[in-house]
Design an enzyme around this catalytic site. Structure first.
Site, mmCIF file in Angstrom:
data_model
loop_
_atom_site.group_PDB
_atom_site.id
_atom_site.type_symbol
_atom_site.label_atom_id
_atom_site.label_comp_id
_atom_site.label_asym_id
_atom_site.label_seq_id
_atom_site.Cartn_x
_atom_site.Cartn_y
_atom_site.Cartn_z
ATOM 1 N N LYS A 127 -4.648 -6.559 -26.559
ATOM 2 C CA LYS A 127 -5.577 -5.042 -26.497
ATOM 3 C C LYS A 127 -5.591 -4.614 -25.155
ATOM 4 C CE LYS A 127 -6.992 -4.480 -30.957
ATOM 5 N NZ LYS A 127 -6.424 -3.263 -31.726
ATOM 6 N N LYS A 207 5.579 -6.940 -35.918
ATOM 7 C CA LYS A 207 4.686 -7.192 -37.253
ATOM 8 C C LYS A 207 4.255 -5.914 -37.955
ATOM 9 C CE LYS A 207 0.555 -7.814 -36.616
ATOM 10 N NZ LYS A 207 -1.090 -8.088 -36.301
ATOM 11 N N LYS A 210 -0.800 -0.884 -38.739
ATOM 12 C CA LYS A 210 -1.291 0.103 -38.700
ATOM 13 C C LYS A 210 -1.203 0.794 -37.470
ATOM 14 C CE LYS A 210 -3.775 3.774 -40.167
ATOM 15 N NZ LYS A 210 -4.226 4.501 -41.383
HETATM 16 P P1 TYM Z 1 -6.532 -7.349 -40.160
HETATM 17 O O1 TYM Z 1 -7.452 -6.345 -40.857
HETATM 18 O O2 TYM Z 1 -5.730 -7.118 -39.099
HETATM 19 O O3 TYM Z 1 -5.699 -7.760 -41.355
HETATM 20 C C1 TYM Z 1 -6.203 -8.430 -42.763
HETATM 21 C C2 TYM Z 1 -5.393 -9.459 -43.110
HETATM 22 O O4 TYM Z 1 -3.874 -8.935 -43.357
HETATM 23 C C3 TYM Z 1 -3.066 -9.811 -42.477
HETATM 24 N N1 TYM Z 1 -1.935 -9.210 -41.974
HETATM 25 C C4 TYM Z 1 -0.756 -9.437 -42.213
HETATM 26 N N2 TYM Z 1 -0.012 -10.556 -42.588
HETATM 27 C C5 TYM Z 1 1.441 -10.800 -42.777
HETATM 28 N N3 TYM Z 1 2.179 -9.774 -42.089
HETATM 29 C C6 TYM Z 1 1.507 -8.706 -41.299
HETATM 30 N N4 TYM Z 1 2.348 -7.761 -40.934
HETATM 31 C C7 TYM Z 1 0.258 -8.586 -41.425
HETATM 32 N N5 TYM Z 1 -0.948 -7.580 -41.036
HETATM 33 C C8 TYM Z 1 -2.005 -8.034 -41.465
HETATM 34 C C9 TYM Z 1 -4.021 -10.277 -41.548
HETATM 35 O O5 TYM Z 1 -3.451 -11.761 -41.105
HETATM 36 C C10 TYM Z 1 -5.282 -10.505 -42.228
HETATM 37 O O6 TYM Z 1 -5.367 -11.693 -42.958
HETATM 38 N N6 TYM Z 1 -9.425 -10.359 -37.567
HETATM 39 C C11 TYM Z 1 -9.160 -10.062 -38.572
HETATM 40 C C12 TYM Z 1 -10.220 -9.686 -39.588
HETATM 41 C C13 TYM Z 1 -11.300 -10.775 -39.734
HETATM 42 C C14 TYM Z 1 -11.533 -12.008 -40.414
HETATM 43 C C15 TYM Z 1 -12.581 -12.391 -40.299
HETATM 44 C C16 TYM Z 1 -10.359 -12.617 -41.166
HETATM 45 C C17 TYM Z 1 -12.714 -10.620 -39.081
HETATM 46 N N7 TYM Z 1 -13.326 -11.594 -39.554
HETATM 47 C C18 TYM Z 1 -12.882 -13.789 -40.623
HETATM 48 C C19 TYM Z 1 -10.444 -13.923 -41.513
HETATM 49 C C20 TYM Z 1 -11.899 -14.546 -41.449
HETATM 50 C C21 TYM Z 1 -8.399 -8.612 -38.683
HETATM 51 O O7 TYM Z 1 -8.144 -8.030 -37.806
HETATM 52 O O8 TYM Z 1 -7.510 -8.907 -39.898
#
Ligand code: TYM
Length: 338
Positions: A127, A207, A210
């Site tokens: 970030k 990866k 968005k």
């Molecule tokens: P976020 O919103 O970026 O993504 C949501 C979930 O999708 C998975 N993901 C992917 N998996 C495989 N390949 C990809 N290209 C890919 N892009 C996204 C992410 O690994 C995630 O599981 N920090 C977290 C949100 C969060 C969270 C939590 C997760 C907040 N509190 C507590 C688990 C437990 C996030 O930004 O996910």
């Protein structure tokens, strides 16, 4: 879809129901990486555990500063998750800011978390590169809030993609630090991965994300999906249609594994140049469109009745309220807060 459930899941203190928790940011509709990497496991685990899923709008505030957009995206993500298989009868879905106890616990956990652990987090470093003019404090403390999300429900399993592995490791360190200082309180949460833990984006390199703009939006109109799949970068070493393809180095071929049992046959066609990259893309696009068509229908139906979505989210926040309250009472007591 298979997943690895760690052994330590069985070693929870007696009397604590086995809970699974995961969070997803409200960044518009879900993409293929979200679904293959995480949401499929959310759906599967809701039949096996007390499953709690959360749309993390507090986390989104570290990058999204448009209130109307955040509100719209939050509802949109809820509709997407429900359309993709979350069933309010079998799991709990709610919005993070509807349970502000998460932020109170995050503050308490921050006091057992050395700043150096946060500064070395890979997403924080990323970030600093991607939004250099907006290095807000929330970005640094982001993993502490993530740990609070999980442990406030004493969840032991966390279905996520590989990109969240470092955050999960940090959550475990925070739990150990808290338990050492105040006595055994939280189980150490374990990540649960699918067999597509990292889905690569349409650029074939990074990866799918968005913020990078390399997504395939699984609930978009068929033509949008076709366009996104058509834009995919394939095997860069295959120049001529007659050159043999290398499915191992082609993201389109890799994704075929999740949309049909015949992928080995398809790969053989590529290796022998019977088929070309354009054929593979067309086929993949049609399979993705067909696979997600029923979910898209459910999504459109839900979006036409936003009040139903809001009801589900409100009921979810209410359902988890006593669990959050119980943990907060225990934590306040242990920490000496009166
Ligand atoms: P976020 O919103 O970026 O993504 C949501 C979930 O999708 C998975 N993901 C992917 N998996 C495989 N390949 C990809 N290209 C890919 N892009 C996204 C992410 O690994 C995630 O599981 N920090 C977290 C949100 C969060 C969270 C939590 C997760 C907040 N509190 C507590 C688990 C437990 C996030 O930004 O996910």
């Amino acid at each position: 879809m298979t997943a690895t459930v760690p052994d330590s899941a069985a070693k929870l203190p007696e009397g604590v129901a086995l809970r699974t928790f995961s969070g997803i940011q409200p960044s518009g509709v879900a993409h293929l990486g979200n679904d293959l990497g995480a949401i499929r496991n959310y759906v599967r685990l809701q039949d096996e555990y007390e499953a709690i899923y959360c749309i993390v709008d507090y986390h989104a505030l570290t990058s999204t500063h448009d209130p109307q957009l955040l509100r719209t995206n939050t509802r949109d993500m809820a509709a997407s998750l429900l359309a993709l298989g979350l069933d309010p009868e079998r799991c709990t879905l709610f919005v993070q800011s509807h349970r502000p106890e998460h932020t109170e616990l995050a503050w308490l956990l921050a006091t057992v978390t050395p700043v150096s652990w946060l500064e070395r987090t890979p997403t924080y470093k990323e970030k600093r590169e991607s939004q250099p003019d907006d290095i807000n404090h929330g970005l640094l403390t982001y993993p502490v809030l993530q740990a609070a999300d999980i442990v406030i429900y004493k969840a032991s399993l966390v279905p996520v993609g590989k990109d969240q592995a470092a955050h999960l490791e940090l959550s475990r360190e925070i739990v150990r630090s808290f338990n050492n200082r105040y006595g055994e309180t939280f189980p150490e949460p374990q990540a649960v991965f699918t067999d597509a833990p990292t889905v690569i984006g349409t650029d074939g390199v990074r990866k799918m994300s968005k913020s990078v703009g390399n997504t395939i939006e699984v609930l978009a109109a068929p033509d949008v999906i076709r366009k996104q799949v058509t834009s995919m970068v394939t095997d860069t070493q295959r120049i001529l249609r007659t050159d043999p393809g290398r499915p191992e180095g082609c993201n389109v071929c890799q994704l075929q594994r999740f949309f049909g049992d015949d992928y080995e046959e398809l790969w053989d066609g590529e290796r022998t140049a019977r088929t070309g990259c354009v054929d593979m893309k067309r086929l993949l696009a049609e399979r993705i469109v067909a696979h997600y068509a029923p979910a898209r229908e459910r999504y459109l139906e839900l979006m036409a009745h936003p009040e139903r979505i809001d009801e589900i989210l409100a009921a979810g926040a209410e359902r988890v309220a006593p669990w959050a309250a119980e943990t907060m009472a225990e934590v306040r007591e242990k920490m000496g807060l009166r």
